[in-house]
Design a protein around this motif. Structure first.
Motif, PDB file in Angstrom:
ATOM      1  N   ASP A 106      -3.704  -3.884  -5.309  1.00  0.00           N
ATOM      2  CA  ASP A 106      -2.585  -2.946  -5.377  1.00  0.00           C
ATOM      3  C   ASP A 106      -3.047  -1.494  -5.491  1.00  0.00           C
ATOM      4  N   ASP A 107      -4.349  -1.280  -5.252  1.00  0.00           N
ATOM      5  CA  ASP A 107      -4.846   0.094  -5.130  1.00  0.00           C
ATOM      6  C   ASP A 107      -4.183   0.774  -3.947  1.00  0.00           C
ATOM      7  N   MET A 131      -0.731  -4.423   1.254  1.00  0.00           N
ATOM      8  CA  MET A 131       0.146  -4.206   2.401  1.00  0.00           C
ATOM      9  C   MET A 131      -0.631  -4.222   3.712  1.00  0.00           C
ATOM     10  N   LEU A 132      -1.862  -3.743   3.690  1.00  0.00           N
ATOM     11  CA  LEU A 132      -2.705  -3.822   4.883  1.00  0.00           C
ATOM     12  C   LEU A 132      -3.036  -5.275   5.196  1.00  0.00           C
ATOM     13  N   LEU A 133      -3.357  -6.044   4.159  1.00  0.00           N
ATOM     14  CA  LEU A 133      -3.739  -7.443   4.342  1.00  0.00           C
ATOM     15  C   LEU A 133      -2.605  -8.294   4.902  1.00  0.00           C
ATOM     16  N   SER A 180       8.410  -2.480   3.148  1.00  0.00           N
ATOM     17  CA  SER A 180       9.811  -2.832   3.379  1.00  0.00           C
ATOM     18  C   SER A 180       9.995  -4.002   4.336  1.00  0.00           C
ATOM     19  N   LYS A 181       9.000  -4.303   5.166  1.00  0.00           N
ATOM     20  CA  LYS A 181       9.122  -5.412   6.103  1.00  0.00           C
ATOM     21  C   LYS A 181       7.755  -5.810   6.632  1.00  0.00           C
ATOM     22  N   TYR A 182       7.729  -6.897   7.389  1.00  0.00           N
ATOM     23  CA  TYR A 182       6.493  -7.395   7.994  1.00  0.00           C
ATOM     24  C   TYR A 182       6.467  -7.048   9.475  1.00  0.00           C
ATOM     25  N   SER A 183       5.341  -6.521   9.936  1.00  0.00           N
ATOM     26  CA  SER A 183       5.142  -6.299  11.361  1.00  0.00           C
ATOM     27  C   SER A 183       3.640  -6.276  11.634  1.00  0.00           C
TER      28      SER A 183
END
Length: 377
Positions: A106-107, A131-133, A180-183
């Motif tokens: 969560d860094d 979020m990158l992962l 906010s979402k997955y893409s």
């Protein structure tokens, strides 16, 4: 991937494997060989796979050609491009660094990188490594830029750097609010390679030590400008460039392109080494059980379906499910799957274009489905 059917096949597989321990069932071998031959006769240069179950061990087979021009047969000793399956390897590196206490998932990304192609975006300061992962960062796709595509085609023998590739998102807005979402975006894993470089000095060397050597993957290599001319037993790559059902050898373009990409691509391997990697991962040789469980915290797509965890995809196969990753490229493609309910791992690879539409690719749209049915149904 299309859904599988025939529930009865699962029960047939289980009973067959129990009856013939340490040998993949002969009728299954023949069925798979028939499928691979069928598709090579349709125009795909070559196809290869390795399957593993606890009951039967490893079984491998290849059909077709590695090199059409010289009639060189494809074998399971050839190396295949992992393409986006490389993302799972990159995720493992990040998670190993997490276990070593060198980063937190969560860094904020800005703790590690401050390049102008990144910081010119509103909201980028909210992106975390997690979020990158799991592809929820909102960063735009670098390889959608037509200027980059043109550069690759006009300078097909030039190896680009990660910075070169990511510079093509400069000036482009975020796709959405982070988290906010997955893409799915290749950009996320290119960025993660830079984060890993920042921490380790060289994520390739780290990966070779902590994954390749740890698991004994002697036929797995990370391509780069440093080994672009090294003799490796890589299957030649083909693309139906003129859409005339004639595969054209694009091996130089394929190898240079893959050598340019890091984190989201870049690795070549044998079919058995690919299976050994996933086997080592799920058996706990690379990560702790709690970390492995976090890889399976899947984000949902807009329809509410499970899609992506930390470096692995979720596949709903209707009669069962699979975890793993697929990869597509100009002259190659593959999929690496773990089917928990069957205790099976399979890697399927081809040396033909799986990224752009073509007459041959269209005829082969049921390929993965047919192979899985032959293996497990």
């Amino acid at each position: 991937m299309k859904k599988l059917i025939f529930w009865v096949g699962l029960f047939f597989l289980a009973s067959t494997l129990q009856a013939q321990k340490n040998e993949f069932p002969k009728e299954r071998q023949d069925a798979v060989k028939g499928v691979l031959k069928k598709y090579t006769e349709m125009g795909i240069p070559g196809l290869a796979l390795t399957v593993y179950t606890e009951e039967t061990g490893f079984w491998s087979h290849a059909e077709g050609l590695s090199n059409i021009e010289n009639g060189i047969a494809l074998t399971n000793d050839h190396l295949f491009y992992l393409q986006s399956v490389s993302k799972t390897y990159m995720a493992v590196v990040i998670l190993q660094l997490y276990e070593e206490g060198k980063l937190d998932l969560d860094d904020l990304l800005t703790k590690y990188l401050d390049q102008n192609w990144l910081t010119d975006k509103k909201g980028v300061d909210k992106i975390t490594l997690r979020m990158l992962l799991n592809h929820t960062s909102g960063l735009p796709e670098y390889n959608y830029d037509p200027i980059l595509v043109s550069k690759i085609l006009h300078e097909p023998q030039k190896v680009l750097s990660v910075e070169d590739l990511l510079s093509h998102i400069k000036g482009k807005p975020m796709d959405f609010e982070p988290g906010s979402k997955y893409s799915y975006r290749n950009t996320n894993y290119e960025v993660l390679s830079l984060v890993a470089d920042k921490i380790t000095g060289d994520h390739i060397t780290y990966m070779e030590k902590h994954i390749f050597k740890r698991l004994g993957l002697s036929s797995t290599f990370y391509l780069s400008k440093d080994n672009i001319d090294q003799e490796l037993n890589i299957a030649d790559a083909y693309w139906d460039v003129l859409l005339e059902s004639i595969p054209v050898n694009i091996s130089k373009l394929q190898r240079v392109n893959v050598s340019s990409m890091k984190g989201d691509d870049g690795i070549v391997t044998s079919t058995k080494d690919a299976v050994l990697f996933l086997k080592g991962l799920i058996s706990g040789e690379l990560l702790r059980p709690t970390t492995l469980a976090s890889m399976q915290e899947f984000v949902l797509n807009e329809a509410g379906d499970k899609r992506y965890g930390l470096g692995i995809q979720y596949y709903d196969l209707d009669v069962t499910y699979a975890l793993g990753h697929s990869g597509g490229g100009m002259g190659a493609g593959c999929v690496l799957l773990y089917l928990p309910e069957l205790n099976a791992i399979v890697f399927m690879a081809t040396n033909f274009n799986t990224m752009m539409e073509s007459p041959i690719r269209k005829k082969a749209e049921n390929l993965q489905l047919d192979i899985l049915k032959a293996l497990f149904m």
